[in-house]
Design an enzyme around this catalytic site. Structure first.
Site, short mmCIF file in Angstrom:
data_model
loop_
_atom_site.label_atom_id
_atom_site.label_comp_id
_atom_site.label_asym_id
_atom_site.label_seq_id
_atom_site.Cartn_x
_atom_site.Cartn_y
_atom_site.Cartn_z
N GLY A 240 0.79 -1.24 0.00
CA GLY A 240 0.00 0.00 0.00
C GLY A 240 0.82 1.28 0.00
O GLY A 240 0.25 2.37 -0.11
N PRO A 283 4.90 -5.02 -0.46
CA PRO A 283 4.63 -3.92 -1.39
C PRO A 283 4.84 -4.32 -2.84
O PRO A 283 5.67 -5.18 -3.16
CB PRO A 283 5.68 -2.88 -0.99
CG PRO A 283 6.76 -3.65 -0.31
CD PRO A 283 6.22 -4.96 0.12
N GLY A 284 4.07 -3.68 -3.70
CA GLY A 284 4.29 -3.80 -5.14
C GLY A 284 4.70 -2.44 -5.66
O GLY A 284 5.85 -2.18 -6.03
N ARG A 320 -4.76 2.08 -16.14
CA ARG A 320 -5.02 2.84 -14.91
C ARG A 320 -5.80 4.15 -15.14
O ARG A 320 -6.72 4.44 -14.39
CB ARG A 320 -3.71 3.12 -14.16
CG ARG A 320 -2.95 1.84 -13.75
CD ARG A 320 -1.79 2.12 -12.81
NE ARG A 320 -2.26 2.40 -11.48
CZ ARG A 320 -2.26 3.60 -10.94
NH1 ARG A 320 -1.78 4.63 -11.60
NH2 ARG A 320 -2.73 3.77 -9.73
N CYS A 351 -11.33 1.87 -29.57
CA CYS A 351 -12.65 2.42 -29.88
C CYS A 351 -13.49 2.54 -28.61
O CYS A 351 -14.48 1.82 -28.44
CB CYS A 351 -13.34 1.54 -30.91
SG CYS A 351 -12.29 1.28 -32.34
N GLU A 352 -13.07 3.36 -27.72
CA GLU A 352 -13.77 3.63 -26.46
C GLU A 352 -13.52 5.09 -26.13
O GLU A 352 -12.39 5.58 -26.27
CB GLU A 352 -13.16 2.81 -25.30
CG GLU A 352 -13.28 1.32 -25.42
CD GLU A 352 -14.59 0.78 -24.90
OE1 GLU A 352 -15.35 1.52 -24.25
OE2 GLU A 352 -14.86 -0.40 -25.18
#
Ligand code: LLP
Length: 427
Positions: A240, A283-284, A320, A351-352
């Site tokens: 975190g 942690p990452g 993200r 296509c969004e």
């Protein structure tokens, strides 16, 4: 604009990353391209390690593989002495492949299937149980020597509602009462060693949050030890730890976090009642996020009330921004000296309408053919990328002291159709 810090350098208006010219990398490997500086990972690991271990020496980092599962990244963590926190059998297999031994692998899954539990049991790793309904199923398959339970200590943090994992009505962890019952069941079944765990949120820059959550976990651990008459080998306070993504955010004061947590672990409750358990973190983001940039080429620019800069990376490459409205800083690697002008949107080719990597950014002059660099994409960047709109995933390069090497080939159409069988029903 944000100050350019190492490993980023402005040399005559061109972006160098870890002393390598980004234009050279883009020419050699194409775009979109993830570029990782291994030295940055090493210094992040060392900073975090010394922040905690200088206050409490029974300290261990377990890298959260989900943040970036590239094999070279895992190999690097293994060489640094890290453990691995894995979320599924596939991550366990990658960790094993890269040399992590069973005792250094934690399996923190949730809503696990029997197949997954039985795989984990066979691997003799530490299984972190997320809910009290999983434990009886696990014990029906076999009795592990070591078990840890994931607690929801009643609070959560995180930079976005999607990144809050603790507190009311979240899908993770068990209550103290469920945990007491589960430790008793496990003890009766013959489990010999125990740990306790929490992971209450991600991307947190507030030092006081970690202190607050850890105090809560320690209080719960004390009650459990007294009630269940077990000892806890480790207390895992999760990951975190945030990084600054958006100016003027400041780095997390990791030394302060380490000293606060160290004080708690050296305190009476931990040293006298809990008998000096190991302090684990997993942690990452903190370890890998700022080690990597994403290079992407500008292909087309559309004028209008707001200019759209169209690049070859998109929500398929970096999810993200679309998923969490996350901010990633963008630099024009080809024209670093250009002065900020009118704000622009930077979008991908998907296509969004949500395929926007950066909104309302003043990045100066941008021309078709320029190379942009999207910063801080080492965590949950490639690992959350997809094939949506039939896009092969990007290539990855690692730099180590000016040497660089491709660590993941760009995918091709063959990777996209691999495993498919065409039915013979239709002529
Ligand atoms: N341990 C467990 C059990 C986790 O589920 C996670 C992250 C970590 C450790 C590492 O958390 P970190 O230190 O990186 O905050 N996709 C999101 C992040 C989701 C994190 C999921 N779990 C993002 O792009 O921000």
């Amino acid at each position: 604009m944000w100050k350019i810090e190492t490993p980023l350098k402005n040399i005559n208006g061109k972006l160098f990353f870890a002393n390598v010219n980004t234009a050279k990398l883009a020419n050699e490997f194409g775009t979109p391209l993830f570029v990782t500086d291994s030295e940055r990972i090493i210094s992040n690991y060392n900073n975090l390690h010394s922040a905690f271990s200088s206050h409490y020496d029974k300290f261990k980092i377990n890298y959260a593989v989900k943040a970036n599962n590239n094999l070279s990244v895992l190999k690097l963590f293994n060489s640094l002495g890290s453990g691995a926190d894995c979320s599924c059998p596939e991550e366990i297999s990658l960790a094993k492949k890269m040399g992590f031994s069973s005792k250094d692998i934690l399996y923190t899954g949730n809503y696990n299937s029997e197949d997954q539990l039985s795989f984990a049991l066979k691997q003799k790793i530490i299984i972190n149980v997320d809910s009290s309904s999983i434990l009886p199923r696990l014990l029906r398959i076999g009795t592990p020597n070591f078990i840890s339970l994931r607690i929801n200590p009643g609070i959560g943090g995180g930079s976005h509602s999607g990144l809050v994992f603790g507190g009311k009505n979240t899908k993770f962890g068990m209550s103290k009462n469920d945990a007491i019952e589960s430790y008793n069941i496990a003890k009766k079944a013959g489990v010999k060693k125990f740990g306790i765990h929490m992971m209450t949120g991600s991307s947190i820059l507030d030092t006081s949050y970690f202190k607050k959550a850890t105090n809560k976990l320690i209080d719960i651990a004390v009650e459990i030890v007294e009630e269940c008459k077990i000892s806890l080998d480790f207390i895992n306070i999760g990951g975190g730890f945030g990084i600054p993504y958006q100016p003027p955010e400041k780095s997390l004061d990791i030394k302060k976090v380490g000293s606060d947590i160290g004080k708690i672990f050296n305190g009476k409750k931990s040293s006298k009642i809990l008998n000096n358990p190991w302090l684990f973190v997993e942690p990452g983001r903190y370890l890998v996020a700022d080690s990597t940039i994403l290079l992407t080429s500008v292909h087309s620019i559309k004028s209008g009330p707001i200019k759209y800069i169209g690049v070859d990376a998109g929500m398929n490459t970096l999810l993200r921004p679309a998923l969490y409205d996350a901010y990633h800083h963008v630099l024009n690697a080809s024209r670093l000296n250009s002065r900020p002008k009118k704000p622009v949107n930077i979008c991908g080719q998907i296509c969004e309408n949500t395929d926007i990597l950066a909104k309302n950014r003043k990045i100066g002059t941008v021309k078709e053919g320029d190379l942009l660099a999207i910063l801080n994409v080492g965590a949950y960047g490639f690992s959350m990328s997809s094939h949506y709109n039939t896009r092969p995933r990007a290539a990855e390069v690692m730099i180590n002291k000016k040497k660089y090497k491709i660590i993941r080939q760009r995918e091709t159409i063959n990777d996209l159709i691999k495993g498919q069988k065409v039915v013979t029903w239709f002529k």
